[in-house]
Design an enzyme around this catalytic site. Sequence first.
Site, PDB file in Angstrom:
ATOM      1  N   GLY A   3       0.798  -1.284  -0.093  1.00 18.82           N
ATOM      2  CA  GLY A   3      -0.100  -0.032   0.005  1.00 18.82           C
ATOM      3  C   GLY A   3       0.889   1.328   0.214  1.00 18.82           C
ATOM      4  N   VAL A  15       8.921  -2.604  -3.193  1.00 20.54           N
ATOM      5  CA  VAL A  15       9.976  -3.118  -2.614  1.00 20.54           C
ATOM      6  C   VAL A  15      10.870  -3.780  -3.600  1.00 20.54           C
ATOM      7  CG1 VAL A  15      11.275  -4.427  -0.738  1.00 20.54           C
ATOM      8  CG2 VAL A  15       8.978  -3.294  -0.421  1.00 20.54           C
ATOM      9  N   ASP A  64       0.282  -2.862  12.118  1.00 26.47           N
ATOM     10  CA  ASP A  64      -0.137  -3.430  10.839  1.00 26.47           C
ATOM     11  C   ASP A  64       0.518  -4.654  10.956  1.00 26.47           C
ATOM     12  OD1 ASP A  64      -1.361  -3.460   8.549  1.00 26.47           O
ATOM     13  OD2 ASP A  64       0.190  -2.528   7.138  1.00 26.47           O
TER      14      ASP A  64
HETATM   15  N1  LIG Z   1      13.615  -6.502   3.889  1.00 28.92           N
HETATM   16  C1  LIG Z   1      13.061  -7.124   3.038  1.00 28.92           C
HETATM   17  N2  LIG Z   1      13.708  -8.236   2.486  1.00 28.92           N
HETATM   18  C2  LIG Z   1      12.871  -9.071   1.718  1.00 28.92           C
HETATM   19  N3  LIG Z   1      11.671  -9.051   1.021  1.00 28.92           N
HETATM   20  C3  LIG Z   1      11.109  -7.906   1.609  1.00 28.92           C
HETATM   21  C4  LIG Z   1      11.737  -6.874   2.593  1.00 28.92           C
HETATM   22  N4  LIG Z   1      10.664  -5.962   2.771  1.00 28.92           N
HETATM   23  C5  LIG Z   1       9.612  -6.152   1.998  1.00 28.92           C
HETATM   24  N5  LIG Z   1       9.933  -7.275   1.397  1.00 28.92           N
HETATM   25  C6  LIG Z   1       8.950  -8.069   0.423  1.00 28.92           C
HETATM   26  O1  LIG Z   1       8.403  -6.943  -0.519  1.00 28.92           O
HETATM   27  C7  LIG Z   1       6.761  -7.194  -0.732  1.00 28.92           C
HETATM   28  C8  LIG Z   1       6.278  -5.933  -0.452  1.00 28.92           C
HETATM   29  O2  LIG Z   1       6.430  -5.331   0.813  1.00 28.92           O
HETATM   30  P1  LIG Z   1       5.346  -4.418   1.686  1.00 28.92           P
HETATM   31  O3  LIG Z   1       5.644  -4.460   3.161  1.00 28.92           O
HETATM   32  O4  LIG Z   1       5.582  -3.055   0.794  1.00 28.92           O
HETATM   33  O5  LIG Z   1       3.975  -4.841   1.145  1.00 28.92           O
HETATM   34  P2  LIG Z   1       2.623  -5.676   1.606  1.00 28.92           P
HETATM   35  O6  LIG Z   1       3.151  -6.015   3.194  1.00 28.92           O
HETATM   36  O7  LIG Z   1       2.766  -6.845   0.938  1.00 28.92           O
HETATM   37  O8  LIG Z   1       1.446  -4.813   1.530  1.00 28.92           O
HETATM   38  P3  LIG Z   1       0.954  -3.494   2.447  1.00 28.92           P
HETATM   39  O9  LIG Z   1       1.625  -2.258   2.177  1.00 28.92           O
HETATM   40  O10 LIG Z   1      -0.522  -3.756   2.010  1.00 28.92           O
HETATM   41  O11 LIG Z   1       1.103  -4.025   3.979  1.00 28.92           O
HETATM   42  C9  LIG Z   1       6.444  -8.200   0.275  1.00 28.92           C
HETATM   43  O12 LIG Z   1       6.349  -9.429  -0.501  1.00 28.92           O
HETATM   44  C10 LIG Z   1       7.574  -8.600   1.294  1.00 28.92           C
HETATM   45  O13 LIG Z   1       7.794  -9.780   1.810  1.00 28.92           O
END
Ligand SMILES: Nc1ncnc2c1ncn2[C@@H]1O[C@H](COP(=O)(O)OP(=O)(O)OP(=O)(O)O)[C@@H](O)[C@H]1O
Length: 348
Positions: free
Chosen positions: A73, A77, A182
């Site tokens: 949201g 990444v 969250d």
């Molecule tokens: N430090 C990290 N290392 C590896 N993968 C990551 C890392 N941070 C985020 N990701 C991966 O990137 C993706 C997007 O992460 P993000 O937290 O932005 O979105 P989300 O949790 O899917 O959605 P929302 O924003 O609705 O919570 C996810 O699949 C997450 O597992």
Amino acid sequence: METGTRVDIHRHAAECPACRALLVAAVRSEGVPSDAPLESSWLGGRMQVLGGSWKPPTEVDEFRLVRLLGRGGMGAVYLAHDTSLDRHVALKLSIALQPDTHTLESFAVEARAIARIKHPNVVTVFRAGEVQGRPYLVYEYVDGKSLAELRLPLPWRYVLDIAVGLARGLCAAHQRGVLHRDLKPGNAILDTDGTVKLLDFGLAAFVEAELRMPRAAPGVAGTPRYLAPELWSGAEATPQSDLYALGLLLYELCTGGLPRTPGPLSRMPGALEPLGRCGALVERVPGMDPEFAQAIERCLAEDPQQRFTRAEVLCGVLERLRAPGADPAFAAPRPEHGARPWGAQNML
Ligand SMILES: Nc1ncnc2c1ncn2[C@@H]1O[C@H](COP(=O)(O)OP(=O)(O)OP(=O)(O)O)[C@@H](O)[C@H]1O
């Protein structure tokens, strides 16, 4: 509405429970599209307008973007290569059409929250920066899978291992005055060694550490499926609302589903089925340690006062249940630090 005006309203609502309840009611009845995704992070009734034709650069300062890991949201990444230190990192970049004050604030809050925590069960942040007017954050790259990507249900003993890691991470956050707000399977990653790490503190709120009192956070924030019932009625986020989300997450890992199905967002929380109808966790998960089931169910109490008073208390219970002496049959096949062989063979 002008961004400045909206920020002023949120600031006022943060201090004034009556106006906050009014705003929440208005958002519930009007501001929330009934088809808004229940799994995505959501802040005060708004979701980000993504950046249409804007393409991220291939290089962001000394970081070369390698591939997209996922979109959430608040941004996208990427797996990136840190060319000065020659290592992989994860780089989160706002891909909003025009990042507004909320987006900038959310990136700044996340960076400060994580930097403050510093714990093996919380992802480490290396850098906060800006490229082409868009904020970005650089984290340690966790090679593994988010809990949302695992095939559920998981064996309850393995969930207990994960629960200990998550509770420790949450405990560290609360002890340093940070509420996550969250928690959900998509915001925790299990690395290839079986260590679980909390991610995504973009909606975090700071708590006055000395008083152990929550400082009001602006508006309803979180992921609708995992919001504690009291938050829908305009109550402030507290350690207990984080514990509720953690309880839901653990319930989902053990059973493969949530204890109740949320209805349309615009009718929350009335649309939530009562928890009582779903049956006890021990009945849904054969052989599960009843104390572990009770701990999860206590996190899910409707009344926040009935939940654990602090994450430390939950952490203590889970650590005791997992202690090698507690159940020899359970301890024998397990590695010293978590569930590596099971995870490596079955999930990663
Ligand atoms: N430090 C990290 N290392 C590896 N993968 C990551 C890392 N941070 C985020 N990701 C991966 O990137 C993706 C997007 O992460 P993000 O937290 O932005 O979105 P989300 O949790 O899917 O959605 P929302 O924003 O609705 O919570 C996810 O699949 C997450 O597992």
